[in-house]
Write an enzyme that holds these catalytic residues in place. Structure first.
Site, mmCIF file in Angstrom:
data_model
loop_
_atom_site.group_PDB
_atom_site.id
_atom_site.type_symbol
_atom_site.label_atom_id
_atom_site.label_comp_id
_atom_site.label_asym_id
_atom_site.label_seq_id
_atom_site.Cartn_x
_atom_site.Cartn_y
_atom_site.Cartn_z
ATOM 1 N N SER A 159 -5.947 3.528 4.732
ATOM 2 C CA SER A 159 -5.466 2.651 3.666
ATOM 3 C C SER A 159 -6.522 1.679 3.172
ATOM 4 O O SER A 159 -6.223 0.547 2.800
ATOM 5 C CB SER A 159 -4.220 1.872 4.137
ATOM 6 O OG SER A 159 -3.489 1.388 3.030
ATOM 7 N N LYS A 188 0.081 3.685 -2.691
ATOM 8 C CA LYS A 188 -1.056 4.602 -2.623
ATOM 9 C C LYS A 188 -0.596 6.065 -2.616
ATOM 10 O O LYS A 188 -1.404 6.967 -2.853
ATOM 11 C CB LYS A 188 -1.919 4.301 -1.396
ATOM 12 C CG LYS A 188 -2.758 3.030 -1.564
ATOM 13 C CD LYS A 188 -3.553 2.715 -0.323
ATOM 14 C CE LYS A 188 -4.449 1.496 -0.586
ATOM 15 N NZ LYS A 188 -4.522 0.566 0.527
ATOM 16 N N SER A 233 0.790 -1.227 0.000
ATOM 17 C CA SER A 233 0.000 0.000 0.000
ATOM 18 C C SER A 233 0.824 1.281 0.000
ATOM 19 O O SER A 233 0.254 2.372 -0.085
ATOM 20 C CB SER A 233 -0.935 0.021 1.212
ATOM 21 O OG SER A 233 -2.032 -0.840 1.006
ATOM 22 N N LYS A 250 3.228 6.617 4.703
ATOM 23 C CA LYS A 250 2.316 5.549 4.279
ATOM 24 C C LYS A 250 2.847 4.175 4.660
ATOM 25 O O LYS A 250 4.024 3.869 4.471
ATOM 26 C CB LYS A 250 2.122 5.611 2.755
ATOM 27 C CG LYS A 250 1.003 4.744 2.253
ATOM 28 C CD LYS A 250 -0.359 5.267 2.690
ATOM 29 C CE LYS A 250 -1.449 4.219 2.568
ATOM 30 N NZ LYS A 250 -1.352 3.136 3.552
#
Length: 261
Positions: free
Chosen positions: A102, A51, A48, A208
């Site tokens: 997320s 992202k 992720s 992140k």
């Protein structure tokens, strides 16, 4: 969120701490200078953390535009916001939740709405990556779940992270320890940021997390202290080493006498 004035960060005079992660890079987001690297150009899934690229593509769109959730948006696992078809939210609301929680269904909703389809959005992600100079990456979906042919590197993700860090909007989201989300039927959820470093390191402001079996534990963290900033990319670490690795490198980068520059 008021940005702290920052100056270029010099390489610390002390050697970097040992870390368990397989691929690592530490950069100064002001100058782009690499402070430390380990297997930074090895291709691997990044979960992720990609992202951040999704967020950068979304930033090129009208964030105040409304998105109507479809049943197709929910066709993903495991992290979901459990939105229902017909719900309406702005891209800005969805982007905030994407950075904090997320949620993969949120990523799919943004991708479909902005790119016309998951494939169309992936093309925009690859276009953005090329524009930024990420020469060793290829993206197929907006959320980072495993897919054959999808990869990046620690160095490339540092490039994306640097661009995200420079966005006041994105960093205002990634710095949130928690946020609330109101569904169209009035239900309100309090969502905790998946980045535990925000509570462990007082000057951490992002960026992140990411975890899949293929990618392992991943974290891109950032912080500003004493007029200096750093971004730390840690890919394929282990629990709890992902937090320890990232914290050690962030502190190594920034917690030193001002005389060192």
């Amino acid at each position: 969120m008021k940005a702290e004035a920052v100056r270029p960060t010099a390489i610390p005079t002390t050697p970097p701490p040992p870390v368990a992660a397989e691929s690592v890079i530490v950069i100064d987001p002001v100058s782009g200078r690499v402070l430390y690297a380990k297997n930074a150009d090895q291709r691997r899934p990044v979960a992720s953390t990609q992202k951040l690229v999704t967020a950068l593509v979304a930033m090129d769109s009208n964030l105040d535009q409304s998105v109507t959730i479809s049943a197709d948006d929910e066709r993903c696992e495991p992290t979901k916001l459990e939105m229902k078809p017909g719900e309406v939210h702005t891209r800005r609301e969805l982007l905030r939740v994407l950075m904090v929680k997320s949620a993969n269904d949120v990523g799919r909703a943004l991708a479909r709405d902005i790119g016309g389809s998951q494939e169309g959005f992936a093309a925009l992600m690859n276009q953005k990556a090329a524009q930024l100079g990420m020469r060793n990456s290829h993206f197929i979906n907006p959320h980072g779940l495993p897919q054959e042919g999808q990869f990046s590197t620690a160095r490339d993700m540092a490039i994306a992270a640097r661009s995200a860090w420079r966005s006041q909007t994105i960093r205002s989201f990634t710095s949130l320890q928690s946020t609330t989300f109101q569904h169209s039927d009035g239900r309100v959820k309090t969502l905790q940021n998946t980045n535990k470093l925000l509570k462990r390191v007082p000057y951490c402001d992002g960026l992140k997390t990411g975890t899949t079996d293929a990618a392992g534990r991943c974290l891109i963290s950032s912080g500003t202290l004493g007029g200096r900033s750093a971004i730390v990319v840690v890919l394929k670490s282990t629990t709890p080493n992902i937090w320890n690795d990232s914290e050690k490198l962030l502190r190594w980068s920034l917690e030193r006498p001002a005389s060192e520059g």
